[in-house]
Scaffold this motif. Sequence first.
Motif, short mmCIF file in Angstrom:
data_model
loop_
_atom_site.label_atom_id
_atom_site.label_comp_id
_atom_site.label_asym_id
_atom_site.label_seq_id
_atom_site.Cartn_x
_atom_site.Cartn_y
_atom_site.Cartn_z
N HIS A 1 38.37 47.58 55.93
CA HIS A 1 37.02 47.44 55.12
C HIS A 1 37.60 46.66 53.79
CE1 HIS A 1 34.07 49.00 51.98
NE2 HIS A 1 33.48 48.17 52.41
N LEU A 2 36.77 45.76 53.75
CA LEU A 2 37.25 44.76 52.26
C LEU A 2 35.97 44.65 51.59
CD1 LEU A 2 38.70 41.56 53.95
CD2 LEU A 2 39.96 43.76 53.25
N ILE A 3 36.20 44.93 50.09
CA ILE A 3 35.01 44.83 49.28
C ILE A 3 35.63 43.32 48.54
CG2 ILE A 3 33.45 45.24 47.25
CD1 ILE A 3 33.91 48.14 48.25
N LEU A 4 34.52 42.31 48.49
CA LEU A 4 35.00 41.08 47.55
C LEU A 4 34.01 41.00 46.40
CD1 LEU A 4 35.68 38.65 50.71
CD2 LEU A 4 37.44 40.20 49.35
N ILE A 5 34.47 40.73 45.37
CA ILE A 5 33.66 40.72 44.09
C ILE A 5 33.54 39.22 43.78
CG2 ILE A 5 32.84 41.42 41.93
CD1 ILE A 5 34.59 43.95 42.62
N ALA A 6 32.53 38.23 43.80
CA ALA A 6 32.56 37.16 43.47
C ALA A 6 31.94 37.00 41.81
CB ALA A 6 31.67 36.28 44.49
N GLY A 7 32.75 36.60 40.96
CA GLY A 7 32.34 36.46 39.93
C GLY A 7 31.26 34.98 39.55
N HIS A 8 31.06 34.60 38.33
CA HIS A 8 30.16 33.58 38.17
C HIS A 8 30.07 33.39 36.73
CE1 HIS A 8 27.99 31.02 41.12
NE2 HIS A 8 27.88 30.30 39.95
N TYR A 9 29.59 32.34 36.26
CA TYR A 9 29.49 32.16 34.90
C TYR A 9 30.87 32.09 33.94
CZ TYR A 9 24.71 32.92 36.39
OH TYR A 9 23.75 32.60 36.96
N GLU A 10 30.95 32.88 32.83
CA GLU A 10 32.12 32.66 32.10
C GLU A 10 33.39 33.63 32.71
OE1 GLU A 10 32.97 30.66 30.10
OE2 GLU A 10 34.91 31.37 29.56
#
Length: 249
Positions: free
Chosen positions: A108-117
Amino acid sequence: MKIDILTLFPDMFTGPFDASMLKKAKDMQLVEINIHNLRDWATDKHKSVDDRPFGGGKGMILRVDVVDAALESLKSKVTSNKSKVFLLSPQGKIYNQERAGEMAKLNHLILIAGHYEGFDERISEHLVDEEISIGDYVLTGGEIPAMVIVDSVVRLIPGVLDEDATLYESFSTNYHATPVLPLGTGQAVRSSSSSEQKLLDYPQYTKPEVYKNWKVPEVLLSGNHKEIEKYRRKKALEKTMKFRPDLLK
Ligand code: SAM
């Protein structure tokens, strides 16, 4: 394998995950990919997931409480201990084929994609197992890095591709020292003499044999597998020396 992706732009994932090898892997039920909108865990009426940085400065910062709630909810549905949380960030450890291989062994992988600053540093400090960068450049968001990781990991899950398809490629430590075997037979084995050296792939050719006076190297047409293997190893070394000398120890 189950992959959960947290993003502010779920629509970006339509397309890349619905074609080619990723579609095949999903259809074969070798991978389940779920895209989640972080806003689903926002608590205010505006569905806000970010805010201005303390201390001043430009841009918006992803909130730790929203990400924590999202992770709690996703983790509560998974029992496997082979589960890890990855934060996509240009400040992370550089991703490579070896890392892809390690991630392909997880359930199981959880990937967190950030955005903005970017994101509140407490996310990186307290909520994730690892911060990963796909290279020394800054993208608008973590969505494309998430796609890069999903693609490179899923093709390594046993059963998605023929076993020897992933052994005989750039950055593999196997194929350059492997005895000659007709490619695509599924018989590739790691040679006892194989070194841990990583090389770029050797050059490949197909029909026509001659095009605009550019000829396919004779040895590849000879049918002599021993000579072909010698030629390919030499060319793989030459290419690596030219383009990625850092890979040669
Ligand atoms: N202010 C950040 C910095 O200078 O390190 C850059 C933020 S970037 C505009 C927004 C988001 O894109 C990041 O939080 C991250 O999720 C993603 N991102 C950008 N470049 C990346 C890279 N090379 N590898 C992985 N993720 C990246």
